[in-house]
Design an enzyme around this catalytic site. Sequence first.
Site, PDB file in Angstrom:
ATOM      1  N   HIS A 181      25.883 -31.596  -0.415  1.00 23.26           N
ATOM      2  CA  HIS A 181      26.761 -32.595  -0.886  1.00 23.26           C
ATOM      3  C   HIS A 181      26.543 -32.831  -2.346  1.00 23.26           C
ATOM      4  CE1 HIS A 181      23.064 -34.886  -0.856  1.00 23.26           C
ATOM      5  NE2 HIS A 181      22.819 -34.802   0.426  1.00 23.26           N
TER       6      HIS A 181
ATOM      7  N   LYS B  77      23.357 -27.818   7.005  1.00 20.99           N
ATOM      8  CA  LYS B  77      23.978 -29.179   6.479  1.00 20.99           C
ATOM      9  C   LYS B  77      24.791 -28.862   5.387  1.00 20.99           C
ATOM     10  CE  LYS B  77      21.044 -32.424   8.537  1.00 20.99           C
ATOM     11  NZ  LYS B  77      19.729 -33.097   8.166  1.00 20.99           N
TER      12      LYS B  77
ATOM     13  N   HIS C  82      23.201 -33.037  -4.073  1.00 20.15           N
ATOM     14  CA  HIS C  82      22.678 -31.598  -4.401  1.00 20.15           C
ATOM     15  C   HIS C  82      23.221 -31.096  -5.595  1.00 20.15           C
ATOM     16  CE1 HIS C  82      21.874 -31.642   0.271  1.00 20.15           C
ATOM     17  NE2 HIS C  82      20.721 -31.908  -0.360  1.00 20.15           N
TER      18      HIS C  82
HETATM   19  N1  ARG Z   1      16.287 -31.592   0.977  1.00 23.96           N
HETATM   20  C1  ARG Z   1      16.362 -33.080   0.716  1.00 23.96           C
HETATM   21  C2  ARG Z   1      17.533 -33.603   0.850  1.00 23.96           C
HETATM   22  O1  ARG Z   1      18.454 -32.894   1.097  1.00 23.96           O
HETATM   23  C3  ARG Z   1      15.872 -33.018  -0.817  1.00 23.96           C
HETATM   24  C4  ARG Z   1      14.491 -32.407  -0.999  1.00 23.96           C
HETATM   25  C5  ARG Z   1      13.891 -33.135  -2.308  1.00 23.96           C
HETATM   26  N2  ARG Z   1      12.420 -32.632  -2.379  1.00 23.96           N
HETATM   27  C6  ARG Z   1      11.589 -33.081  -2.086  1.00 23.96           C
HETATM   28  N3  ARG Z   1      10.363 -32.577  -2.333  1.00 23.96           N
HETATM   29  N4  ARG Z   1      11.407 -34.047  -0.966  1.00 23.96           N
HETATM   30  O2  ARG Z   1      17.476 -34.787   0.776  1.00 23.96           O
END
Ligand code: ARG
Length: 618
Positions: A157, A154, A160
């Site tokens: 964005h 993905k 991030h």
């Molecule tokens: N990969 C997730 C996203 O892009 C964020 C992860 C955040 N951390 C967690 N421990 N849930 O939304």
Amino acid sequence: MAAVEQLTMNLNSLGLQDHTLREEADVEHNPIDLYRSYISTELSKISGVDASLIYPALETSISKDSADLNLPVPRLRAKGGKPQELAAKWAEEFPKNLVEVAANGIFLRFNFIGSSLTKLVLPMIWNQRKEFGRNESAKGKVAVIEFSSPNIAKPFHAGHLRSTIIGSFLSNLHESQGWKVHRVNYLGDWGKQFGLLAIGFKRYGNDKELEENPMRHLYDVYVKINADATAEEEKIQQESAEAESKGVPYTPFATLHDKAREFFRHMEAGDEQSLKIWSRFRELSILKLKETYERLNIEYDEYDGESQVSLPFMDEMTDLLKQKNLVEQDNGALLIDLAKFDKKLGKAVVRKSDGATLYLTRDIGTAVKRYEKYHFDKSIYVVASQQDMYFAQLFKIFELMGFEWAKKCVHINYGLVQGMSTRKGKAIFLDDIMEVAKEEMHKVMQNNEEKYSQIENPEEVADIVGKTAIRIQDSTGKRINNYAFDWSRMTSFEGDTGPYLQYAHSRLSSVQRNVDFTDEQMKNADLSLITEPDAYELVRLLGQYPDVLKSAFRFQETSTVVTYLFKLTHAVSKLYDILWVKGREENLQLARLALFGAAKQVLNNGMRLLGLTPLERM
Ligand code: ARG
């Protein structure tokens, strides 16, 4: 320099060798603490109020009109008169050799006398150099800081990007306060979409592209296979509508989504064949990510991810939830009704009806593992405020499951970035953002032909300044606020921008370059030659740096440091016209260079803490 030596030196520089330091004061690292200790002791003698009450009531602020230390007299609950009268009386009686004291209504205002402050602060910076600002107050404490956490296949964005910038700063900041920090990247590397991706890779994948740019290639494959899946859905709808109009029964074919679910089931069951292809995606993506993060001066201790908790372990977690009577069945799925404990938390599904795990289930398992691995005193998740509710649910579940570390978990949230796009219609990855910033910066630099021609390595400089522009734009406002991504504003040399900060640093470096004195000479410069009020203003700011870090830490705010650094650069730029170095008598040169050099050091320290690479020339 040994701690004791530094301490003695600091006391001596203010003529306070007989002063008994208060234990709250960290004088080895923080010059203002010495004043706090001194003022609370002296004021205690005059007022009869216990010094331990005065010490924490002495407030600082980097705002310009504020005094160096302010004391709201009512906080002391002293007897013997109205606060206003007491303030006036104490101001009269307070010794005036190290501080100016004035009463302002119910406040006592203390301003450090510039000459003595200079003798305290500058040698301290020259002795501690890159250590200045840091302290050991949290020694022995462990923090796990999870940040960035993009999803494989993905786009990376803006959310991030912010997590990356804030998280890397918070990691550095924790270390500066003595914490042991483990930096963790928690990849979105699990879920049904990886079933779909694997199927897509068979159809559209290409090994060469996968090796070259895994993140982008996997994303492209994912987009294609997703389009196929959507087309199928439409086809099924059409066929079933036709069948219905003809009155014949219709059984839909097994769709890509069905196959993807099937594939993912195999993955969760640990089927080696299915996992082989997935683990290649993961490993290549991580290799690429490592390079990208390195460009931002970030190194992770661990690449964790949703995939890294095993199914048996999550079964264990589910059993624990059942044991604690927390789950209910809902059409075969398992959910926790959190509203019973807190109305606004609603319900949370922990297991799908086919037994598959979810984002939430994996976060529960991961946290338990994380605690077992690190025994953290604090576990930070840097994730956008869109997930506020999610983290509130997650932390509540930890608490209900009876984990004593539940209260050590912190969600550091932040607002949205609006309007970040590079080339229209294309997904953006972290690398692209840096590439575009570099190109934009390069253009801006080329506008000044004369200067441009003097730069040895313009590409490299453009890259560094571009990255600075991104980070500074992101860190200028409070993290909870949204901001609009604006290429032209962030790459400008005017205003409080990243390029300006780099410019300020390189200008200070050039001041130091033109003369050669040794550090030893700088440390022993005759600082009584510094007398200008504007110079004292700068010294004051320099002395506040350790306090600024503490306050950034208290609120976990990057902007606290950024605002401070701009203040510092403004104070410095004012001095270029006042404190000439060239052609002055040697001792005067030395004293002024010691001041500029100290300013450069603090700016450098602050920039590094922000994850920047300070430039010596540009
Ligand atoms: N990969 C997730 C996203 O892009 C964020 C992860 C955040 N951390 C967690 N421990 N849930 O939304």
